[in-house]
Design an enzyme around this catalytic site. Structure first.
Site, PDB file in Angstrom:
ATOM      1  CG  ASP A 222      -5.163  -0.680  11.947  1.00 19.70           C
ATOM      2  OD1 ASP A 222      -5.944  -0.987  11.040  1.00 19.70           O
ATOM      3  OD2 ASP A 222      -4.915   0.507  12.252  1.00 19.70           O
ATOM      4  CE1 TYR A 361      -5.820   4.792   7.419  1.00 18.45           C
ATOM      5  CE2 TYR A 361      -6.209   5.835   9.543  1.00 18.45           C
ATOM      6  CZ  TYR A 361      -6.261   4.722   8.722  1.00 18.45           C
ATOM      7  OH  TYR A 361      -6.752   3.543   9.217  1.00 18.45           O
ATOM      8  CG  HIS A 414      -8.089  -5.179  11.217  1.00 22.12           C
ATOM      9  ND1 HIS A 414      -7.038  -5.265  10.328  1.00 22.12           N
ATOM     10  CD2 HIS A 414      -8.043  -3.938  11.754  1.00 22.12           C
ATOM     11  CE1 HIS A 414      -6.384  -4.120  10.325  1.00 22.12           C
ATOM     12  NE2 HIS A 414      -6.969  -3.295  11.181  1.00 22.12           N
TER      13      HIS A 414
END
Length: 444
Positions: A222, A361, A414
């Site tokens: 990630d 982000y 993930h």
């Protein structure tokens, strides 16, 4: 009240706790008191200070009160998860969080590990540091992702540092360093912009040098993969190689086509077509949270105020992970448990880091999450079938000209270290064997 380590003040009817240091910003401010234990000596800027965290009874009572007071929305109008996290799953999660979950269990496991704080580039960085008992253990820095924390990596600490206790070989041992990213968990919250993956990567190199390691490797999935690949791009002295389980491998034209929603280009192999279609789904249907946090993270006040809101937001990471978590709360046996899932959410709640973590982000938006970056140092890749996309060997070899290891695993998604720690550990043992030398470890 001043205790020598903390300043505790009353404001607006609540307590806030601020860690005092010799330099730099406070480690943390929260709306409920908790105890963070460190050395009482005023540290030098490069000092490494022992750390523990003890959530206050008041903070845990407040968490339960808020869960009980949740104002539930109507049930989704579809029979699947196409509208988002389903009401039944969230109500099962909330019921267990309120009546069956015990934060003190994971808190005790965390505090049994050697944890530390050090200041890098003006920010306090928290990390776990476990040294192996085995000679010539290879130092490795492991980076978590979102929605994540150091909790995700706790299952792999034992087998990495003491492989002989888990069926491995002493010569495959690692010294393990697991930092909390800036704005996450027990690390400091940036108060200015600029703490994106390149800066975090530089900070990790400083951390490894500060710990006395002159030769080491790095690993991540990630955001951890993005940070780790940035380390590979920067190639600081001493970094021997990297391992990632969400590799950036897509050629620029393929990545752009998937983002646009275009059909798969002609001429792709079967593996490339599968990866393309999965990435196109991620862009078109799977990362609503990424757009929100990438563009307007500060607007997410609700996830800082509602534990159930935070939990729902965290569960909505990707379709396959959500399906696994929903099965867990239906009582099925999976790689994760209900406690695993709530440990990760609760650490974010208790540290009030939902928004400070979301800003990562914003810092990196538009710079490419899944594209090839041009890493030229040795790279190892593990491909889990339920990852956002299964990286084809062809694109992986093109992205990483010094690919030293590539393996496709039979199960996992993930959050590999969290879901399938045995598979990931075995891959890490094997992946870095080509880089090991008897003289590989610097000062410890």
């Amino acid at each position: 009240m001043t205790t020598g380590k903390f300043l505790i003040t009353a404001a607006a009817g609540a307590c806030s706790l601020v860690l005092l240091g010799a330099a730099g910003p406070a480690l943390k401010e929260t709306t409920m008191t908790s105890t963070l234990t460190q050395s009482s000596q005023a540290p030098a800027s490069d000092a490494i200070r022992p750390f523990q965290f003890h959530a206050s009874d008041e903070a845990l009572a407040d968490l339960r009160r808020r869960i009980a007071a949740t104002q539930w929305p109507d049930k989704e109008t579809v029979a699947d998860a196409t509208q988002g996290v389903q009401l039944a799953t969230m109500q099962k999660l909330a019921r267990y969080w309120l009546t069956g979950y015990d934060w003190r269990k994971v808190e005790a496991r965390l505090n049994a590990l050697p944890q530390f704080i050090t200041q890098i580039d003006g920010l306090d960085i928290h990390f776990i540091h476990v040294r192996s008992k085995h000679k010539n253990a290879m130092p490795m820095i492991i980076t978590h992702g979102w929605p994540g924390s150091i909790v995700e990596q706790m299952k792999i600490i034992g087998p990495l540092t003491d492989p002989t206790a888990y069926g491995g070989r002493a010569e495959d041992a690692f010294d393990v360093v697991i930092p909390s990213m800036p704005g996450y968990g027990f690390s400091g919250k940036p108060t200015t912009t600029g703490w994106g993956p390149p800066r975090i990567a530089r900070a990790w190199a400083v951390l490894m040098n500060r710990l006395g390691y002159t030769r080491y490797v790095a690993q991540g999935g990630d955001w951890g993969a993005v940070v780790t690949e940035q380390m590979g791009l920067q190639a600081p002295p001493g970094l021997l190689g990297i391992h990632v389980n969400m590799p950036g491998i897509f050629p620029a034209d393929i990545d752009a086509a998937a983002f646009s929603g275009a059909p798969a280009p002609s001429g792709l192999s079967d593996d490339e077509r599968v990866a393309y279609e999965r990435l196109r789904f991620v862009y078109q249907k799977g990362i609503a949270y990424g757009f929100q946090m990438g563009l307007r993270p500060q607007t997410l006040y609700g996830i800082a105020d509602s534990p159930v809101g935070l939990a729902a937001y965290f569960l909505d990471h990707d379709a396959r992970s959500y399906e696994l978590i929903a099965r867990v709360f239906d009582g099925q046996s999976e790689g994760l448990t209900r406690d695993d899932i709530l440990d990760n959410i609760t650490i974010t709640w208790l540290t009030n880091t939902a928004l400070s973590g979301a800003r990562l982000y914003w810092e990196y938006w538009g710079k490419g999450f899944f594209n090839s970056r041009g890493v030229s140092i040795p790279v190892a890749v593990s491909v889990f079938p339920d990852e956002l996309y299964p990286a084809p060997r062809s694109w992986t070899e093109r992205a990483f000209p010094k690919l030293i290891y590539y393996n496709r695993l039979p199960k996992g998604g993930h959050f590999a270290a969290w879901e399938q720690p045995t598979f990931l550990t075995q891959d890490l043992w094997a992946a870095f064997r080509p880089l090991r030398q008897k003289s590989e470890v610097g000062s410890k």
